[in-house]
Design a protein around this motif. Structure first.
Motif, PDB file in Angstrom:
ATOM      1  N   ALA A   1      -4.015   3.259   2.628  1.00  0.00           N
ATOM      2  CA  ALA A   1      -4.237   3.030   4.075  1.00  0.00           C
ATOM      3  C   ALA A   1      -3.146   1.743   4.270  1.00  0.00           C
ATOM      4  CB  ALA A   1      -5.532   3.181   4.550  1.00  0.00           C
ATOM      5  N   GLU A   2      -3.668   0.545   3.706  1.00  0.00           N
ATOM      6  CA  GLU A   2      -3.046  -0.786   4.337  1.00  0.00           C
ATOM      7  C   GLU A   2      -1.629  -0.831   4.066  1.00  0.00           C
ATOM      8  OE1 GLU A   2      -5.641  -3.850   2.378  1.00  0.00           O
ATOM      9  OE2 GLU A   2      -7.426  -2.932   3.712  1.00  0.00           O
ATOM     10  N   VAL A   3      -1.256  -0.337   2.802  1.00  0.00           N
ATOM     11  CA  VAL A   3       0.204  -0.223   2.547  1.00  0.00           C
ATOM     12  C   VAL A   3       0.964   0.634   3.261  1.00  0.00           C
ATOM     13  CG1 VAL A   3       0.372   1.657   0.596  1.00  0.00           C
ATOM     14  CG2 VAL A   3       1.917  -0.465   0.396  1.00  0.00           C
ATOM     15  N   ARG A   4       0.449   1.578   3.677  1.00  0.00           N
ATOM     16  CA  ARG A   4       1.170   2.859   4.828  1.00  0.00           C
ATOM     17  C   ARG A   4       1.197   1.870   6.014  1.00  0.00           C
ATOM     18  NH1 ARG A   4       0.767   8.533   5.044  1.00  0.00           N
ATOM     19  NH2 ARG A   4       1.815   9.268   7.015  1.00  0.00           N
ATOM     20  N   THR A   5       0.431   0.827   6.619  1.00  0.00           N
ATOM     21  CA  THR A   5       0.329   0.320   7.774  1.00  0.00           C
ATOM     22  C   THR A   5       1.617  -0.826   7.500  1.00  0.00           C
ATOM     23  OG1 THR A   5      -1.811   0.580   8.283  1.00  0.00           O
ATOM     24  CG2 THR A   5      -0.576  -1.242   9.131  1.00  0.00           C
ATOM     25  N   ALA A   6       1.779  -1.504   6.465  1.00  0.00           N
ATOM     26  CA  ALA A   6       2.762  -2.137   6.047  1.00  0.00           C
ATOM     27  C   ALA A   6       4.284  -1.593   5.927  1.00  0.00           C
ATOM     28  CB  ALA A   6       2.591  -2.801   4.708  1.00  0.00           C
ATOM     29  N   GLY A   7       4.436  -0.350   5.950  1.00  0.00           N
ATOM     30  CA  GLY A   7       5.730   0.654   5.940  1.00  0.00           C
ATOM     31  C   GLY A   7       5.981   1.169   4.676  1.00  0.00           C
ATOM     32  N   VAL A   8       4.975   1.577   3.830  1.00  0.00           N
ATOM     33  CA  VAL A   8       5.221   2.296   2.357  1.00  0.00           C
ATOM     34  C   VAL A   8       4.215   3.304   2.318  1.00  0.00           C
ATOM     35  CG1 VAL A   8       5.407   2.160  -0.004  1.00  0.00           C
ATOM     36  CG2 VAL A   8       6.328   0.222   1.503  1.00  0.00           C
ATOM     37  N   ILE A   9       4.754   4.651   1.988  1.00  0.00           N
ATOM     38  CA  ILE A   9       3.687   5.524   1.955  1.00  0.00           C
ATOM     39  C   ILE A   9       3.758   5.818   0.430  1.00  0.00           C
ATOM     40  CG2 ILE A   9       3.246   8.017   2.288  1.00  0.00           C
ATOM     41  CD1 ILE A   9       5.143   7.696   4.880  1.00  0.00           C
ATOM     42  N   VAL A  10       2.369   5.842  -0.262  1.00  0.00           N
ATOM     43  CA  VAL A  10       2.210   6.185  -1.559  1.00  0.00           C
ATOM     44  C   VAL A  10       1.374   7.120  -1.840  1.00  0.00           C
ATOM     45  CG1 VAL A  10       2.680   3.513  -2.231  1.00  0.00           C
ATOM     46  CG2 VAL A  10       0.450   4.529  -1.945  1.00  0.00           C
ATOM     47  N   ARG A  11       1.181   7.658  -3.107  1.00  0.00           N
ATOM     48  CA  ARG A  11       0.455   8.807  -3.452  1.00  0.00           C
ATOM     49  C   ARG A  11      -0.917   8.477  -3.783  1.00  0.00           C
ATOM     50  NH1 ARG A  11      -2.678  12.508  -4.136  1.00  0.00           N
ATOM     51  NH2 ARG A  11      -2.536  14.382  -4.935  1.00  0.00           N
ATOM     52  N   PRO A  12      -2.040   8.447  -3.207  1.00  0.00           N
ATOM     53  CA  PRO A  12      -3.365   8.014  -3.582  1.00  0.00           C
ATOM     54  C   PRO A  12      -4.048   9.210  -4.537  1.00  0.00           C
ATOM     55  CG  PRO A  12      -3.526   8.537  -1.292  1.00  0.00           C
ATOM     56  CD  PRO A  12      -2.121   8.687  -1.623  1.00  0.00           C
ATOM     57  N   PHE A  13      -4.844   8.910  -5.414  1.00  0.00           N
ATOM     58  CA  PHE A  13      -5.680   9.791  -6.158  1.00  0.00           C
ATOM     59  C   PHE A  13      -7.168   9.342  -6.014  1.00  0.00           C
ATOM     60  CE2 PHE A  13      -1.514  10.372  -7.703  1.00  0.00           C
ATOM     61  CZ  PHE A  13      -1.333  11.852  -7.974  1.00  0.00           C
ATOM     62  N   ALA A  14      -7.875   9.843  -5.187  1.00  0.00           N
ATOM     63  CA  ALA A  14      -8.970   9.270  -4.674  1.00  0.00           C
ATOM     64  C   ALA A  14      -9.907   8.865  -5.896  1.00  0.00           C
ATOM     65  CB  ALA A  14      -9.835  10.161  -3.577  1.00  0.00           C
ATOM     66  N   GLY A  15     -10.244   7.589  -5.786  1.00  0.00           N
ATOM     67  CA  GLY A  15     -11.051   6.988  -6.795  1.00  0.00           C
ATOM     68  C   GLY A  15     -10.587   6.700  -8.090  1.00  0.00           C
ATOM     69  N   GLU A  16      -9.428   6.991  -8.319  1.00  0.00           N
ATOM     70  CA  GLU A  16      -8.643   6.761  -9.535  1.00  0.00           C
ATOM     71  C   GLU A  16      -7.658   5.778  -9.494  1.00  0.00           C
ATOM     72  OE1 GLU A  16      -7.771  10.282 -11.899  1.00  0.00           O
ATOM     73  OE2 GLU A  16      -8.596  11.335 -10.307  1.00  0.00           O
ATOM     74  N   GLY A  17      -6.466   5.926  -8.546  1.00  0.00           N
ATOM     75  CA  GLY A  17      -5.343   4.926  -8.289  1.00  0.00           C
ATOM     76  C   GLY A  17      -4.279   5.462  -7.715  1.00  0.00           C
ATOM     77  N   VAL A  18      -3.274   4.873  -7.459  1.00  0.00           N
ATOM     78  CA  VAL A  18      -2.025   5.198  -6.549  1.00  0.00           C
ATOM     79  C   VAL A  18      -0.723   5.466  -7.561  1.00  0.00           C
ATOM     80  CG1 VAL A  18      -2.980   4.304  -4.438  1.00  0.00           C
ATOM     81  CG2 VAL A  18      -1.265   2.840  -5.806  1.00  0.00           C
ATOM     82  N   ARG A  19      -0.107   6.492  -7.441  1.00  0.00           N
ATOM     83  CA  ARG A  19       1.155   6.694  -7.906  1.00  0.00           C
ATOM     84  C   ARG A  19       2.328   6.102  -6.883  1.00  0.00           C
ATOM     85  NH1 ARG A  19       2.691  12.438  -8.342  1.00  0.00           N
ATOM     86  NH2 ARG A  19       3.474  12.136  -6.219  1.00  0.00           N
ATOM     87  N   VAL A  20       3.144   5.366  -7.321  1.00  0.00           N
ATOM     88  CA  VAL A  20       4.344   4.847  -6.381  1.00  0.00           C
ATOM     89  C   VAL A  20       5.627   5.328  -7.038  1.00  0.00           C
ATOM     90  CG1 VAL A  20       5.376   2.521  -5.270  1.00  0.00           C
ATOM     91  CG2 VAL A  20       2.817   2.803  -6.050  1.00  0.00           C
ATOM     92  N   SER A  21       6.306   5.851  -6.272  1.00  0.00           N
ATOM     93  CA  SER A  21       7.708   6.224  -6.921  1.00  0.00           C
ATOM     94  C   SER A  21       8.766   5.123  -6.508  1.00  0.00           C
ATOM     95  CB  SER A  21       8.143   7.664  -5.733  1.00  0.00           C
ATOM     96  OG  SER A  21       7.405   8.666  -5.741  1.00  0.00           O
ATOM     97  N   VAL A  22       9.736   5.218  -7.308  1.00  0.00           N
ATOM     98  CA  VAL A  22      10.761   4.362  -7.214  1.00  0.00           C
ATOM     99  C   VAL A  22      11.909   4.730  -6.291  1.00  0.00           C
ATOM    100  CG1 VAL A  22      12.655   2.860  -8.622  1.00  0.00           C
ATOM    101  CG2 VAL A  22      10.575   3.630  -9.659  1.00  0.00           C
ATOM    102  N   GLY A  23      12.084   4.041  -5.422  1.00  0.00           N
ATOM    103  CA  GLY A  23      12.797   4.216  -4.065  1.00  0.00           C
ATOM    104  C   GLY A  23      14.036   3.290  -4.082  1.00  0.00           C
TER     105      GLY A  23
END
Length: 382
Positions: free
Chosen positions: A344-366
């Protein structure tokens, strides 16, 4: 369910409605969660879907435009020209180990479909009956339990080892007399870890020959590790192997949906029989053909994405983040119960990532700018 409705004379009538029942397996399906998109009018880098950040090459765009004039016609149902081109490309790049098997890869070994997820579904439908078991690592590609349930199979999920790696020994031990398919996602989505060719061949030797092993290589082109998996060599040595590949990632055709399987002819024929007729559009077929012709230029783009991946991983590790080694076009951050807040906070900063609830986030190389923005955010987040 009973509904009360008024009659014309002012009295009330009770109407009992009956719902069409769905199969229990369909009712229980986990939802496939796509990568998030920026709200309309908002500016944000989308690093949530492992997409290629580059648009199609000019030659590929031209092929798409030309093909658009024929969309009033049905496409070639068997994608004849495309399957021949894929087979030719695979044969041209065979290693000595692969050539020691049955020789060239023929068009009858290639099955094209509407993205690799659809092809995977056809693979499972071709061999799995109700109650049959399908073994796969978890966490891994979230479509796996969905396609298994739709086919009426039973999912057997094997936990990952340390650093997001697939535990092949545990997967081999999970195979029973009821197992019909085993899935090996390498590099693994969403953790990015890849198995080596030596590891895969040892695993295949431990799996019974009547169990189909699907080697999902959606991110094949991004692998740079020592001893990378040689899919055609594995197929040459083991008739029960199916290779699953896609034009969505490295080739940048995610929006056109073109994936394919490579298997022995008899298995390929079964997959083809289960496939959706006319499943790959004419536009998609022409775009994939143009992409194959421009492969060298496209792979130079892949090299630049790998370079950006290195910069992203190095930047995160320099900040103190624990980042597993990745051979894909994404990185994994195991955040546990902090996952939702981070996303949620990184989205506010201008980056959308893929969260997996309770586990982690996957961040694509852009894009490089996306990496810069993301690293500025992570530098101050804990």
């Amino acid at each position: 369910m009973t509904t009360i409705l008024p009659r014309r004379d002012g009295t009330l009538k009770h109407v009992t409605s009956r719902r069409v029942p769905l199969r229990p397996a369909i009712d229980a399906l986990p939802a496939y969660v796509p990568g998030g998109r920026a709200p309309v009018g908002a500016a944000a880098f989308k690093l949530s879907s492992n997409e290629n950040p580059y648009p199609p090459l000019a030659s590929v765009q031209a092929a798409i435009i030309d093909a658009a004039s024929d969309v009033n016609r049905y496409p070639d149902m068997f994608a004849t020209e495309l399957t021949e081109a894929i087979a030719t490309e695979l044969t041209a790049t065979l290693s000595d180990a692969a050539r020691d098997g049955d020789g060239d890869i023929g068009p009858d070994q290639v099955v094209v479909g509407n993205g690799s997820v659809a092809v995977l579904g056809h693979v499972v439908e071709a061999v799995v009956d109700a109650g049959d078991e399908v073994v796969f690592p978890w966490r891994s590609f979230e479509a796996y339990p969905i396609v298994v349930s739709v086919a009426g199979g039973t999912s057997v999920q094997v936990p990952l080892a340390e650093h997001g790696r697939i535990d092949l020994d545990a997967m081999a031990a999970a195979v029973t007399e009821r197992t019909r398919v085993v899935m090996v996602c390498t590099p693994n989505n969403p953790t990015g870890a890849a198995v080596t060719h030596t590891e895969l061949m040892s695993f295949l030797a431990a799996v019974p020959g009547d169990v189909l092993v699907v080697v999902d290589e959606a991110y094949l082109e991004f692998v740079r590790c020592d001893d990378p998996v040689d899919g055609p060599a594995a197929l040459a040595a083991h008739p029960n192997v199916v290779l699953l590949r896609t034009f969505s990632k490295a080739y940048g055709l995610a929006g056109l949906r073109v994936g394919y399987a490579v298997a022995r002819p008899r298995v390929a024929a079964g997959i083809r029989a289960a496939s959706t007729p006319f499943g790959v559009s004419h536009v998609a077929q022409r775009a994939a053909l143009a992409s194959l012709r421009a492969k060298d230029e496209l792979l130079r783009r892949v090299d630049s994405i790998v370079d950006e991946r290195t910069r992203l991983v190095d930047g995160l590790r320099a900040q103190g983040w624990d980042v597993p080694d990745t051979e894909a076009n994404f990185v994994w951050l195991a955040l546990g119960d902090r996952t939702g807040r981070f996303a949620a906070e990184v989205r506010t900063a201008g980056v959308i990532v893929r969260p997996f609830a309770g586990e982690g986030v996957r961040v694509s190389v852009g894009e490089r700018e996306a990496t810069d923005l993301f690293l500025r955010f992570t530098a101050g987040w804990r």
